[in-house]
Design an enzyme around this catalytic site. Structure first.
Site, PDB file in Angstrom:
ATOM      1  N   HIS A 100       8.797   8.966   1.584  1.00 22.16           N
ATOM      2  CA  HIS A 100       8.415   8.184   2.360  1.00 22.16           C
ATOM      3  C   HIS A 100       9.654   7.189   2.375  1.00 22.16           C
ATOM      4  O   HIS A 100       9.852   6.721   1.118  1.00 22.16           O
ATOM      5  CB  HIS A 100       7.078   7.341   2.358  1.00 22.16           C
ATOM      6  CG  HIS A 100       6.852   6.875   1.039  1.00 22.16           C
ATOM      7  ND1 HIS A 100       6.438   7.557   0.102  1.00 22.16           N
ATOM      8  CD2 HIS A 100       7.049   5.424   0.643  1.00 22.16           C
ATOM      9  CE1 HIS A 100       6.128   6.743  -1.044  1.00 22.16           C
ATOM     10  NE2 HIS A 100       6.430   5.771  -0.741  1.00 22.16           N
ATOM     11  N   HIS A 102      10.453   3.220   3.161  1.00 27.05           N
ATOM     12  CA  HIS A 102       9.859   1.761   3.604  1.00 27.05           C
ATOM     13  C   HIS A 102      10.939   1.031   4.392  1.00 27.05           C
ATOM     14  O   HIS A 102      12.282   1.318   4.397  1.00 27.05           O
ATOM     15  CB  HIS A 102       9.823   0.680   2.346  1.00 27.05           C
ATOM     16  CG  HIS A 102       8.860   1.447   1.400  1.00 27.05           C
ATOM     17  ND1 HIS A 102       7.628   0.716   1.141  1.00 27.05           N
ATOM     18  CD2 HIS A 102       8.850   2.291   0.261  1.00 27.05           C
ATOM     19  CE1 HIS A 102       6.931   1.276   0.008  1.00 27.05           C
ATOM     20  NE2 HIS A 102       7.718   2.003  -0.211  1.00 27.05           N
TER      21      HIS A 102
HETATM   22  P1  AMP Z   1       5.859   3.835  -3.068  1.00 28.48           P
HETATM   23  O1  AMP Z   1       5.550   2.636  -4.432  1.00 28.48           O
HETATM   24  O2  AMP Z   1       7.202   3.595  -2.676  1.00 28.48           O
HETATM   25  O3  AMP Z   1       5.104   5.009  -3.370  1.00 28.48           O
HETATM   26  O4  AMP Z   1       4.951   2.860  -2.159  1.00 28.48           O
HETATM   27  C1  AMP Z   1       3.690   3.452  -1.584  1.00 28.48           C
HETATM   28  C2  AMP Z   1       3.268   2.429  -0.420  1.00 28.48           C
HETATM   29  O5  AMP Z   1       2.334   2.985   0.144  1.00 28.48           O
HETATM   30  C3  AMP Z   1       2.869   1.217  -0.748  1.00 28.48           C
HETATM   31  O6  AMP Z   1       3.767  -0.016  -0.320  1.00 28.48           O
HETATM   32  C4  AMP Z   1       1.406   1.047  -0.453  1.00 28.48           C
HETATM   33  O7  AMP Z   1       1.095  -0.401  -0.175  1.00 28.48           O
HETATM   34  C5  AMP Z   1       1.054   1.768   0.614  1.00 28.48           C
HETATM   35  N1  AMP Z   1       0.051   2.446   0.886  1.00 28.48           N
HETATM   36  C6  AMP Z   1      -0.693   3.071  -0.172  1.00 28.48           C
HETATM   37  N2  AMP Z   1      -1.958   3.333   0.425  1.00 28.48           N
HETATM   38  C7  AMP Z   1      -1.590   3.136   2.102  1.00 28.48           C
HETATM   39  C8  AMP Z   1      -2.599   3.661   3.006  1.00 28.48           C
HETATM   40  N3  AMP Z   1      -3.867   4.122   3.051  1.00 28.48           N
HETATM   41  N4  AMP Z   1      -2.100   3.300   4.310  1.00 28.48           N
HETATM   42  C9  AMP Z   1      -0.846   2.669   4.377  1.00 28.48           C
HETATM   43  N5  AMP Z   1      -0.127   2.354   3.481  1.00 28.48           N
HETATM   44  C10 AMP Z   1      -0.257   2.653   2.210  1.00 28.48           C
END
Ligand code: AMP
Ligand code: ZN
Length: 138
Positions: A100, A102
């Site tokens: 993903h 950001h």
């Molecule tokens: P990373 O640390 O790059 O893996 O980021 C994962 C991101 O996913 C974090 O910023 C979380 O806040 C976000 N996240 C986790 N669960 C969900 C969800 N159910 N819906 C939307 N965002 C999420």
């Protein structure tokens, strides 16, 4: 679909999300714990992880969606800066192992801390040897 993956659950409608846009290959939805309000995540519909195992055409498509979302954040939110970040592996800060991007809208004086702590090489030879190692692996 990876049944343990929360982003796969979002893609398949088994978990709620606030979708910003979607097409046959990608989805963009709101991050539930935003670094800044308007923080969006861009993911492929198919489960890939990490970036080194993600096909080039998928990555090219995702970065196009990232650009569209960033343009919309500028237009809709008045963002005057955007951070795009992508982590691979726990040691890099990745929590969800489904690739993903950001896309985080920034504004002057928002007081968000996203600063890397800069380091240094012992000398230019050390830097050159890192470059040579990477070059040799390409
Ligand atoms: P990373 O640390 O790059 O893996 O980021 C994962 C991101 O996913 C974090 O910023 C979380 O806040 C976000 N996240 C986790 N669960 C969900 C969800 N159910 N819906 C939307 N965002 C999420
Ligand atoms: Zn997944």
């Amino acid at each position: 679909m990876n049944t343990d993956c929360i982003f796969c659950k979002i893609v398949h409608g088994k978990m709620p999300s606030s979708i910003v846009c979607e097409d046959e290959k990608a989805m963009a939805f709101m991050d539930i714990a935003p670094v800044a309000k308007g923080h969006v995540l861009v993911i492929p519909r198919v489960h890939y992880d990490p970036i080194t195992a993600t096909p080039d055409d998928v990555l090219a498509h995702l970065i196009g969606v990232v650009k569209q979302v960033a343009q919309a954040q500028v237009k809709a939110l008045g963002a005057n800066g955007i951070n795009v970040s992508q982590a691979n592996g726990r040691c890099a800060g990745q929590l969800v192992p489904h690739i993903h991007f950001h896309v985080i809208p920034r504004s002057d004086g928002d007081n968000k801390q996203m600063k890397w702590v800069s380091g240094s090489y012992a000398d230019n030879d050390e830097m050159a040897s890192y470059a040579e190692n990477i070059r040799a692996a390409l």
